[in-house]
Design a protein around this motif. Structure first.
Motif, short mmCIF file in Angstrom:
data_model
loop_
_atom_site.label_atom_id
_atom_site.label_comp_id
_atom_site.label_asym_id
_atom_site.label_seq_id
_atom_site.Cartn_x
_atom_site.Cartn_y
_atom_site.Cartn_z
N ILE A 11 1.31 -0.93 0.44
CA ILE A 11 0.00 0.34 -0.03
C ILE A 11 0.52 1.44 0.09
O ILE A 11 1.73 1.64 0.36
CB ILE A 11 -1.13 0.29 1.13
CG1 ILE A 11 -1.38 -1.55 1.13
CG2 ILE A 11 -2.08 1.33 1.05
CD1 ILE A 11 -2.23 -1.28 2.61
N VAL A 12 0.54 2.01 -1.49
CA VAL A 12 1.52 3.35 -1.40
C VAL A 12 0.18 4.68 -0.98
O VAL A 12 -0.91 3.96 -0.74
CB VAL A 12 1.94 3.32 -2.15
CG1 VAL A 12 3.21 2.28 -3.00
CG2 VAL A 12 0.67 3.69 -3.73
N PRO A 13 0.89 5.71 -0.54
CA PRO A 13 0.09 7.14 -0.21
C PRO A 13 -1.36 7.06 -1.51
O PRO A 13 -0.57 7.31 -2.92
CB PRO A 13 0.55 8.52 0.21
CG PRO A 13 1.91 7.36 0.31
CD PRO A 13 1.97 6.00 -0.15
N ALA A 14 -2.45 7.72 -1.13
CA ALA A 14 -3.64 7.94 -2.37
C ALA A 14 -3.65 8.82 -2.57
O ALA A 14 -3.72 9.26 -3.85
CB ALA A 14 -4.97 7.78 -1.71
N SER A 15 -2.33 10.20 -1.99
CA SER A 15 -1.86 10.79 -3.12
C SER A 15 -0.85 10.77 -3.77
O SER A 15 -0.60 11.87 -4.14
CB SER A 15 -1.15 12.12 -1.85
OG SER A 15 0.03 11.95 -1.25
N LEU A 16 -0.53 9.81 -4.22
CA LEU A 16 0.58 9.64 -5.25
C LEU A 16 -0.41 9.73 -6.31
O LEU A 16 -1.37 9.33 -6.97
CB LEU A 16 1.45 8.35 -5.60
CG LEU A 16 2.23 8.51 -4.10
CD1 LEU A 16 3.08 6.74 -3.91
CD2 LEU A 16 3.24 9.36 -4.14
N THR A 17 0.17 10.72 -7.87
CA THR A 17 -0.56 10.60 -8.71
C THR A 17 -0.24 9.10 -9.70
O THR A 17 0.51 8.03 -8.95
CB THR A 17 0.52 11.35 -9.69
OG1 THR A 17 1.48 11.18 -10.08
CG2 THR A 17 0.11 12.83 -8.77
#
Length: 108
Positions: A11-17
């Motif tokens: 899981i990576v941040p939702a804010s990443l493009t």
């Protein structure tokens, strides 16, 4: 060299493009390939709300990677995911080829 089948979900941040998410996926795909493995698929699975807040994140992009690799690769991948600031949760599972995978179970 004997290889085993694995699934890595992280899981990576939702804010990443979408380009940044793909760059993270490509980075870990490269780790597998440089260490003698082959990647069946790697990319964004879906963006979801988390069950509970993790390091200030309430949503995350789930990335799923299916790969075949020697037994040493999951340990190296685990080490790199732990020290990567963009990955806040991950799991790497060995897949029994006689049983359904996570993706097969989801599609059913």
């Amino acid at each position: 060299m004997k290889t085993n089948k694995y699934e890595a979900l992280y899981i990576v941040p939702a804010s990443l493009t979408s380009d940044e998410v793909q760059a993270v996926a490509d980075n870990f795909k490269g780790v597998v390939e440089r260490n003698g493995g082959t990647v069946e698929s790697a990319g964004l699975w879906e963006k979801r709300k988390l069950a509970y807040e993790i390091d200030g994140h309430r949503e995350g992009n789930y990335i799923l990677m299916l790969f075949d690799a020697p037994g040493t690769v999951p340990a190296e991948l685990n080490r790199l995911m732990r020290i990567n600031d963009q990955v806040f949760r991950h799991t790497i599972l060995s897949v029994d080829p006689t049983k359904a995978t996570v993706t097969e179970a989801i599609e059913a």
